[in-house]
Enzyme design. Sequence first.
Site, PDB file in Angstrom:
ATOM      1  N   SER A  70      57.737  43.135  76.634  1.00  0.00           N
ATOM      2  CA  SER A  70      58.876  43.102  77.557  1.00  0.00           C
ATOM      3  C   SER A  70      58.766  41.923  78.527  1.00  0.00           C
ATOM      4  CB  SER A  70      58.946  44.394  78.369  1.00  0.00           C
ATOM      5  OG  SER A  70      59.134  45.501  77.535  1.00  0.00           O
TER       6      SER A  70
HETATM    7  N1  SAH Z   1      56.001  48.581  76.479  1.00  0.00           N
HETATM    8  C1  SAH Z   1      55.939  47.466  75.539  1.00  0.00           C
HETATM    9  C2  SAH Z   1      57.330  47.064  75.056  1.00  0.00           C
HETATM   10  C3  SAH Z   1      57.418  47.410  73.650  1.00  0.00           C
HETATM   11  S1  SAH Z   1      58.900  47.084  72.751  1.00  0.00           S
HETATM   12  C4  SAH Z   1      55.199  46.288  76.096  1.00  0.00           C
HETATM   13  O1  SAH Z   1      54.835  46.302  77.277  1.00  0.00           O
HETATM   14  O2  SAH Z   1      54.932  45.357  75.354  1.00  0.00           O
HETATM   15  C5  SAH Z   1      59.297  48.765  72.293  1.00  0.00           C
HETATM   16  C6  SAH Z   1      58.285  49.526  71.485  1.00  0.00           C
HETATM   17  O3  SAH Z   1      58.812  50.834  71.309  1.00  0.00           O
HETATM   18  C7  SAH Z   1      58.042  48.982  70.080  1.00  0.00           C
HETATM   19  O4  SAH Z   1      56.668  48.786  69.881  1.00  0.00           O
HETATM   20  C8  SAH Z   1      58.589  50.079  69.163  1.00  0.00           C
HETATM   21  O5  SAH Z   1      57.888  50.212  67.938  1.00  0.00           O
HETATM   22  C9  SAH Z   1      58.431  51.307  70.026  1.00  0.00           C
HETATM   23  N2  SAH Z   1      59.294  52.444  69.694  1.00  0.00           N
HETATM   24  C10 SAH Z   1      60.591  52.456  69.293  1.00  0.00           C
HETATM   25  N3  SAH Z   1      61.039  53.717  69.091  1.00  0.00           N
HETATM   26  C11 SAH Z   1      59.985  54.541  69.381  1.00  0.00           C
HETATM   27  C12 SAH Z   1      59.793  55.972  69.344  1.00  0.00           C
HETATM   28  N4  SAH Z   1      60.759  56.812  68.971  1.00  0.00           N
HETATM   29  N5  SAH Z   1      58.589  56.451  69.720  1.00  0.00           N
HETATM   30  C13 SAH Z   1      57.566  55.626  70.091  1.00  0.00           C
HETATM   31  N6  SAH Z   1      57.684  54.271  70.129  1.00  0.00           N
HETATM   32  C14 SAH Z   1      58.876  53.739  69.778  1.00  0.00           C
END
Ligand code: SAH
Length: 221
Positions: A70
């Site tokens: 993010s």
């Molecule tokens: N918090 C992260 C941002 C990740 S982007 C950071 O600091 O880098 C969003 C993430 O959510 C992705 O890795 C994706 O695989 C995950 N994601 C999407 N749907 C999800 C779900 N239902 N349960 C768990 N993770 C999920």
Amino acid sequence: MLHKVERQDDYRHKGLRKQLVDILREKGIKDEKVLAAIEAIPRHFFLDPAFERQAYEDRAFPILADQTISQPYTVAYQSQLLEIKKFDKVLEIGTGSAYQACVLAELGALVYSIERQKKLYDYIGEFFFIKKYPNIKRMYGDGYEGAPSFAPFDKVIVTAAAPYIPPKLIEQLKPGGIAVIPVGDDEGQKMMRITKDKDGSVHEEELGDFSFVPMLTGRNK
Ligand code: SAH
């Protein structure tokens, strides 16, 4: 794998990080504890060594498996909305690079973070820096289910675009708790802050516009 190997955090990285914190302050982040956590964490550790400079620009960046780390502003904004106190139990949906989880852990939270992609979950298990934070517990699963065996939580943060507010996540929130969830579709999302009163009644506030990768259902091998 590069990810396993310790990396350097030298005066240049620290200087770039200070500049990033100044940018976040100008953009309206006021919580000094959140800014200090961002200043403390070497964001370049979360990116390939070839992209060290980009690590300190205020933008999202691609990581493994078509996912993103993010944008620093977004991480700061969501962290600020959560009003983290030391030892708060925080449920995070979407571990991704684990950068947001580390920011919360640096703030003193007990972090329970769920990732649905096995590949990413395993990859972060090998990441040398995550070992610095024994207060992060990672789980491989579907974030729509939350983590009932560890509920209730003081705070909930979703870091993927949810099509609606997942009801189980609000059920798993303590009275007096706060959830921060971007709600919308691939055209864009509104940041929603949901608070649960002491008597269990729930309030929703609609805040700014954001753009996250989608929150998908089920687990992915
Ligand atoms: N918090 C992260 C941002 C990740 S982007 C950071 O600091 O880098 C969003 C993430 O959510 C992705 O890795 C994706 O695989 C995950 N994601 C999407 N749907 C999800 C779900 N239902 N349960 C768990 N993770 C999920």
